[in-house]
Scaffold this active site. Structure first.
Site, PDB file in Angstrom:
ATOM      1  N   ASP A  13       0.832  -1.343  -0.093  1.00 55.72           N
ATOM      2  CA  ASP A  13       0.108  -0.121   0.081  1.00 55.72           C
ATOM      3  C   ASP A  13       0.785   1.377  -0.127  1.00 55.72           C
ATOM      4  OD1 ASP A  13      -2.255  -1.643  -0.008  1.00 55.72           O
ATOM      5  OD2 ASP A  13      -2.092  -1.847   2.282  1.00 55.72           O
ATOM      6  N   LYS A  16       1.958   2.227  -4.976  1.00 57.60           N
ATOM      7  CA  LYS A  16       2.652   1.662  -6.437  1.00 57.60           C
ATOM      8  C   LYS A  16       1.747   2.288  -7.684  1.00 57.60           C
ATOM      9  CE  LYS A  16       2.754  -2.505  -4.396  1.00 57.60           C
ATOM     10  NZ  LYS A  16       2.492  -2.061  -3.055  1.00 57.60           N
ATOM     11  N   GLY A  40      -4.238  -4.103  -3.972  1.00 54.84           N
ATOM     12  CA  GLY A  40      -5.296  -3.142  -4.277  1.00 54.84           C
ATOM     13  C   GLY A  40      -4.667  -2.035  -4.506  1.00 54.84           C
ATOM     14  N   HIS A  41      -4.817  -1.626  -5.798  1.00 58.28           N
ATOM     15  CA  HIS A  41      -4.020  -0.249  -6.329  1.00 58.28           C
ATOM     16  C   HIS A  41      -4.860   0.686  -6.449  1.00 58.28           C
ATOM     17  CE1 HIS A  41      -0.322  -3.337  -7.218  1.00 58.28           C
ATOM     18  NE2 HIS A  41      -0.530  -3.219  -5.933  1.00 58.28           N
ATOM     19  N   GLN A 223       2.242  -5.928  -3.410  1.00 57.60           N
ATOM     20  CA  GLN A 223       2.703  -6.140  -1.856  1.00 57.60           C
ATOM     21  C   GLN A 223       4.104  -5.199  -1.650  1.00 57.60           C
ATOM     22  OE1 GLN A 223       1.567  -9.530  -3.344  1.00 57.60           O
ATOM     23  NE2 GLN A 223      -0.403  -8.651  -2.845  1.00 57.60           N
ATOM     24  N   GLY A 301     -10.843  -3.458   3.114  1.00 56.55           N
ATOM     25  CA  GLY A 301     -11.546  -2.405   3.838  1.00 56.55           C
ATOM     26  C   GLY A 301     -10.880  -2.039   5.292  1.00 56.55           C
ATOM     27  N   ASP A 332       2.614  14.918   1.696  1.00 61.85           N
ATOM     28  CA  ASP A 332       1.463  15.713   2.060  1.00 61.85           C
ATOM     29  C   ASP A 332       0.520  15.309   3.333  1.00 61.85           C
ATOM     30  OD1 ASP A 332       0.432  13.809   0.048  1.00 61.85           O
ATOM     31  OD2 ASP A 332      -1.421  14.763   0.430  1.00 61.85           O
TER      32      ASP A 332
HETATM   33  P1  IMO Z   1      -0.623  -3.898  -2.361  1.00 58.29           P
HETATM   34  O1  IMO Z   1      -0.421  -4.543  -3.576  1.00 58.29           O
HETATM   35  C1  IMO Z   1      -0.974  -4.418   1.830  1.00 58.29           C
HETATM   36  C2  IMO Z   1      -0.961  -8.540   3.490  1.00 58.29           C
HETATM   37  C3  IMO Z   1      -2.178  -9.215   4.015  1.00 58.29           C
HETATM   38  C4  IMO Z   1      -1.739 -10.096   5.163  1.00 58.29           C
HETATM   39  C5  IMO Z   1      -0.488 -10.762   4.531  1.00 58.29           C
HETATM   40  C6  IMO Z   1      -0.822 -12.059   3.873  1.00 58.29           C
HETATM   41  O2  IMO Z   1      -1.949  -3.139  -2.401  1.00 58.29           O
HETATM   42  O3  IMO Z   1       0.693  -3.312  -1.798  1.00 58.29           O
HETATM   43  P2  IMO Z   1      -2.308 -12.956   1.570  1.00 58.29           P
HETATM   44  O4  IMO Z   1      -3.673 -12.401   1.292  1.00 58.29           O
HETATM   45  O5  IMO Z   1      -1.374 -12.234   0.810  1.00 58.29           O
HETATM   46  O6  IMO Z   1      -1.902 -14.210   1.981  1.00 58.29           O
HETATM   47  O7  IMO Z   1      -1.859 -12.000   3.114  1.00 58.29           O
HETATM   48  O8  IMO Z   1      -0.145  -9.708   3.472  1.00 58.29           O
HETATM   49  N1  IMO Z   1      -0.992  -8.055   2.092  1.00 58.29           N
HETATM   50  C7  IMO Z   1      -0.996  -6.919   1.713  1.00 58.29           C
HETATM   51  N2  IMO Z   1      -1.062  -5.570   2.569  1.00 58.29           N
HETATM   52  N3  IMO Z   1      -0.853  -4.263   0.569  1.00 58.29           N
HETATM   53  C8  IMO Z   1      -0.963  -5.459  -0.130  1.00 58.29           C
HETATM   54  O9  IMO Z   1      -1.024  -5.527  -1.638  1.00 58.29           O
HETATM   55  C9  IMO Z   1      -1.112  -6.832   0.347  1.00 58.29           C
HETATM   56  N4  IMO Z   1      -1.189  -8.111  -0.016  1.00 58.29           N
HETATM   57  C10 IMO Z   1      -1.315  -8.748   0.930  1.00 58.29           C
HETATM   58  O10 IMO Z   1      -2.768  -8.129   4.661  1.00 58.29           O
HETATM   59  O11 IMO Z   1      -1.011  -9.333   6.392  1.00 58.29           O
HETATM   60 MG    MG Z   2      -3.045  -1.532  -1.827  1.00 61.98          MG
END
Ligand code: IMO
Ligand code: MG
Length: 430
Positions: A13, A16, A40-41, A223, A301, A332
């Protein structure tokens, strides 16, 4: 034109999606290389606001080919829904392709994700429950089903018959759950295959050709590095490598083909799900950051855990990825704070340490050592050049550069595409 990897530097998060959407204006191709719809992008551009889970964030640019690479685990239902949504608002999806080597998320993966989390009880990982972990487990265990299998109904049936028998034994005997029907899963996946047929193909030749021609290619990470199965806070990690090594394997491009590696970091830290986070703020400052930045998971969420920038974790992330540049996002958000802290070391068992411990139990005991900087307390969202930043914001960015030994060449100061500073020395961008 270069090949640029966009890698999450923290716990995901980091922004990216925004960075990719912005840079893709000049790119010929964007390749998602790992993860699944756990990602979730969030992208905000003239089309509106989107939370993309599988489709690369370059899809909004008319010249950009978007590839869901071999390293991604694809839930066909989620992909079809995302494609429909994009088409519904007039986004052209004719340049979207899915590698036939990509593994598929199957109904039993989603069931098992939930059953395994339940079984972990108080030690639950806090997964996104999208079935991503079980799908990558099956990939490595050599019982996965790949996108290519959707294109041949006989192959699909044979594969599914073999795998589902094992899965049903496991579901019923270990978890006491109901078995899945071969006919139902097969007919559902046949339908997905029909609808996705023109998206699925051997994508490697297209990727290599684009790189050979010297076009600009972005590798979009999912991630973040601290969720990497090798280097993250194991077992509180995801199941595919979000690092630049994962970008090579998940896209089919060797390390020598990558010209710059951008590590994306938020100007503070967030984490969603379980596991240690040394700089977490469980107080009103943490709450203030969460509300001001709307730090709620784009996929689930869930409220994100918020805290100060952890320069120990970030330095580790810079080292193990070999970042050439840093993209610092959401600067910001810190505008309103009178004082801003940076974690520069940890106190562990009465000693000061400056490295990121490999043991999660040790990391849980680490108490951050902070350096405190005075906040700039003035908006930066309209600023477009590094020199125009208020001196105290300038100082904050420079201090991070010193601590991380990596130049911060892109700074995002708002959610919209144009709200960013790109410094002239940014590798591959100017
Ligand atoms: P983006 O691409 C933040 C976290 C989950 C959990 C751990 C394992 O938006 O940065 P999983 O479902 O992958 O087996 O869960 O990884 N997690 C993320 N946290 N951003 C993400 O993706 C994530 N994808 C998985 O919350 O702690
Ligand atoms: Mg995300």
């Amino acid at each position: 034109m270069p090949v640029i990897a966009i890698i999450g530097g923290q716990w995901g998060d980091e922004g990216k999606g925004k960075v990719v959407d912005m840079l893709a204006e000049k790119a010929k191709m964007v390749i998602r290389f790992s993860g699944g719809d756990n990602a979730g992008h969030t992208v905000i551009n003239p089309y509106g606001e989107f939370k993309l889970h599988l489709v690369p964030s370059g899809v909004f640019h008319p010249q950009t080919i978007c590839i869901i690479g071999n390293g991604v685990a694809v839930n066909p239902a989620v992909l079809l829904e995302e494609i429909e949504q994009l088409q519904g608002i007039g986004v052209d999806t004719s340049r979207l392709f899915v590698s036939d080597r990509a593994h598929l998320i199957m109904p039993y993966h989603i069931l098992l994700d939930a059953l395994e989390e339940k079984q972990r009880g108080g030690k639950a990982l806090g997964t996104t429950l999208k079935g991503v972990g079980p799908a990558f487990t099956d990939k490595v265990a050599r019982r996965g089903i790949r996108a290519a299998d959707l294109l041949d109904k006989e192959v699909l049936l044979a594969r599914l018959r073999l795998v589902l028998e094992q899965k049903n034994t496991f579901l019923t005997r270990v978890h006491g759950a109901a078995p899945l029907s071969l006919e139902q899963v097969y007919s559902q996946y046949c339908q997905y295959g029909e609808r996705l047929a023109h998206f699925i193909r051997e994508t490697n030749s297209m990727v290599q050709e684009t790189v050979e021609k010297g076009e600009m290619v972005l590798l979009e990470g999912a991630q973040g590095t601290m969720l990497d199965p090798d280097f993250g806070t194991y077992p509180y990690v995801t199941s595919s490598s979000p690092m630049v090594g994962g970008a090579c394997v998940g896209s089919g491009l060797g390390p020598s083909k990558i010209d710059s590696i951008f590590g994306v970091f938020k100007a503070y830290s967030t984490r969603v799900g379980g596991g240690p986070m040394p700089t977490e703020l469980e107080d009103e400052t943490g709450e203030l950051i969460r509300e001001r930045a709307q730090e709620y998971g784009a996929t689930t969420g869930r409220p994100r855990r918020c805290g100060w920038f952890d320069a120990v974790a970030a330095r580790f992330s810079v080292q193990i990825n070999g970042f050439t540049d840093i993209a610092l996002t959401r600067l910001d958000i810190l505008d309103i704070l009178s004082s801003i802290k940076i974690c520069v070391g940890y106190r562990l068992n009465g000693e000061n340490i400056d490295y990121f411990p490999s043991s999660t139990a040790a990391l849980e005991k680490c108490v951050p050592i902070y350096e405190e900087l005075v906040g700039w307390q003035t908006p930066v969202d309209h600023i477009r050049s590094f020199e125009q930043l208020p001196p105290k914001a300038h100082r904050y960015v420079e201090r991070l550069e010193e601590l991380l030994s990596c130049p911060i060449n892109l700074i995002s100061v708002g959610s919209n595409r144009e709200q960013a500073i790109i410094r002239p020395q940014a590798t591959g961008l100017t």
